[in-house]
Design a protein around this motif. Structure first.
Motif, PDB file in Angstrom:
ATOM      1  N   LEU A 181     -29.277  -4.845  -2.760  1.00 55.25           N
ATOM      2  CA  LEU A 181     -28.279  -5.764  -3.927  1.00 55.25           C
ATOM      3  C   LEU A 181     -28.227  -7.178  -3.225  1.00 55.25           C
ATOM      4  O   LEU A 181     -28.561  -7.661  -2.333  1.00 55.25           O
ATOM      5  N   THR A 182     -28.370  -7.971  -4.429  1.00 54.79           N
ATOM      6  CA  THR A 182     -28.391  -9.313  -4.115  1.00 54.79           C
ATOM      7  C   THR A 182     -27.188  -9.956  -3.922  1.00 54.79           C
ATOM      8  O   THR A 182     -25.892  -9.300  -4.100  1.00 54.79           O
ATOM      9  N   GLN A 241     -20.091 -10.935  -7.422  1.00 54.65           N
ATOM     10  CA  GLN A 241     -19.732 -10.801  -8.878  1.00 54.65           C
ATOM     11  C   GLN A 241     -18.747  -9.469  -8.823  1.00 54.65           C
ATOM     12  O   GLN A 241     -17.778  -9.624  -9.509  1.00 54.65           O
ATOM     13  N   ALA A 242     -19.341  -8.542  -8.404  1.00 55.43           N
ATOM     14  CA  ALA A 242     -18.588  -7.195  -8.491  1.00 55.43           C
ATOM     15  C   ALA A 242     -17.111  -7.312  -7.376  1.00 55.43           C
ATOM     16  O   ALA A 242     -16.190  -6.783  -7.949  1.00 55.43           O
ATOM     17  N   GLN A 255     -25.535 -12.386  -5.423  1.00 55.99           N
ATOM     18  CA  GLN A 255     -24.974 -12.638  -6.676  1.00 55.99           C
ATOM     19  C   GLN A 255     -24.278 -11.449  -7.018  1.00 55.99           C
ATOM     20  O   GLN A 255     -23.003 -11.313  -7.508  1.00 55.99           O
ATOM     21  N   GLN A 256     -25.048 -10.248  -7.052  1.00 57.90           N
ATOM     22  CA  GLN A 256     -24.406  -8.837  -7.479  1.00 57.90           C
ATOM     23  C   GLN A 256     -23.180  -8.644  -6.697  1.00 57.90           C
ATOM     24  O   GLN A 256     -22.065  -8.124  -7.258  1.00 57.90           O
ATOM     25  N   GLU A 304     -17.911  -0.509  -8.215  1.00 55.60           N
ATOM     26  CA  GLU A 304     -18.885  -1.054  -9.085  1.00 55.60           C
ATOM     27  C   GLU A 304     -20.187  -1.003  -8.546  1.00 55.60           C
ATOM     28  O   GLU A 304     -21.287  -0.765  -9.302  1.00 55.60           O
ATOM     29  N   LEU A 305     -20.339  -0.955  -7.244  1.00 53.46           N
ATOM     30  CA  LEU A 305     -21.578  -0.729  -6.613  1.00 53.46           C
ATOM     31  C   LEU A 305     -21.619   0.335  -5.643  1.00 53.46           C
ATOM     32  O   LEU A 305     -21.419   0.265  -4.386  1.00 53.46           O
TER      33      LEU A 305
END
Length: 263
Positions: A73-74, A80-81, A76-77, A105-106
């Motif tokens: 995962l980045t 954002q989540a 940013q991901q 979300e992830l």
């Protein structure tokens, strides 16, 4: 004989006045309590204003740190989540809600620790799941971790991670344990393999709860049995493979009495 005792009044020189001790006045108890209450309210009001109403102690930045392991995962991901509200008072941050939102979300996130980095930062300490096996699907593979959680779909399986093939036979075993339980037990077998065996294991084939077979590189097969006593089975297999190097078939379903045979 001693002379007459003279008092302090008699010792004073003519014209010298007696000193008057200072008079200390105390506030009445009610007045003191009222003053303390006013001070407490003032301090409390300032503290509340500083925490919630002022431009101080507001969330200005979010940082991401990682534990050892996969980092698919980045940042940013993750940010954002997480949905951390920038500009909101730090005191209003709901850490549990941020954590729950990230996990929902992830699915690749195994755990996250949300930390207030006073005065204006929030730190997200993330641990990602690591694949223990890959389960083939119609469009690729599902990554499954050591807890038996399928958390991501990928197009290709990574090297060094076994495939889990479920060729379940209908019968008493399937009815008793169910597919999910059997899959979880098979993943436990993969987790029990030492790195040297894991690297050689191409497929873990499962026909029932107690019919697990490992397919190793070079055409070698291992009858494992159930997931019970997996640590002892792994130890027995390692020793047997060193003792009988040219064997192609091994049986450690009963770890106290392992067996090996040629092709």
């Amino acid at each position: 004989m001693a002379g007459p005792v003279r008092s302090a009044e008699q010792e004073r020189e003519p014209g010298q006045s007696a000193s008057v001790p200072p008079v200390r006045r105390r506030l009445p108890r009610r007045a003191l309590l009222a003053l303390l209450a006013v001070l407490a309210a003032t301090v409390g009001g300032f503290g509340s204003w500083a925490l919630y109403g002022s431009d101080w102690l507001r969330i200005e930045r979010v940082s991401v740190s990682r534990s050892d392991g996969p980092r698919e995962l980045t940042e940013q991901q993750i940010e954002q989540a997480a949905g951390v509200p920038l500009g909101a008072p730090m005191a209003t941050l709901d850490k549990a809600r941020v954590r729950d939102r990230l996990l929902k979300e992830l699915p690749r996130v195994k755990s996250v620790d949300v930390v207030r980095a006073w005065p204006s930062g929030v730190s997200l300490k993330v641990t990602e799941r690591e694949p223990e096996v890959f389960v083939p699907t119609t469009s690729g593979y599902t990554e499954v971790d050591a807890e038996g959680v399928g958390y991501a779909e990928v197009a290709e399986a990574a090297a060094g991670v076994p495939l889990l093939e479920l060729d379940l036979e209908s019968g008493a075993s399937l009815r008793r344990f169910g597919e999910d339980r059997i899959r979880t037990e098979a993943v436990a077998v993969a987790a029990a393999l030492p790195e040297s065996l894991r690297a050689r294991t191409a497929v873990i084939r499962v026909r029932s709860y107690d019919a697990v077979v490992l397919e190793l590189s070079g055409g070698v097969t291992v009858r494992w049995g159930s997931a019970e006593q997996s640590a002892a089975k792994a130890e027995a297999l390692t020793a047997l493979m060193k003792a009988v190097e040219d064997a192609e078939h091994f049986d450690v379903s009963v770890p106290s009495a392992p067996a090996a045979s040629a092709g």
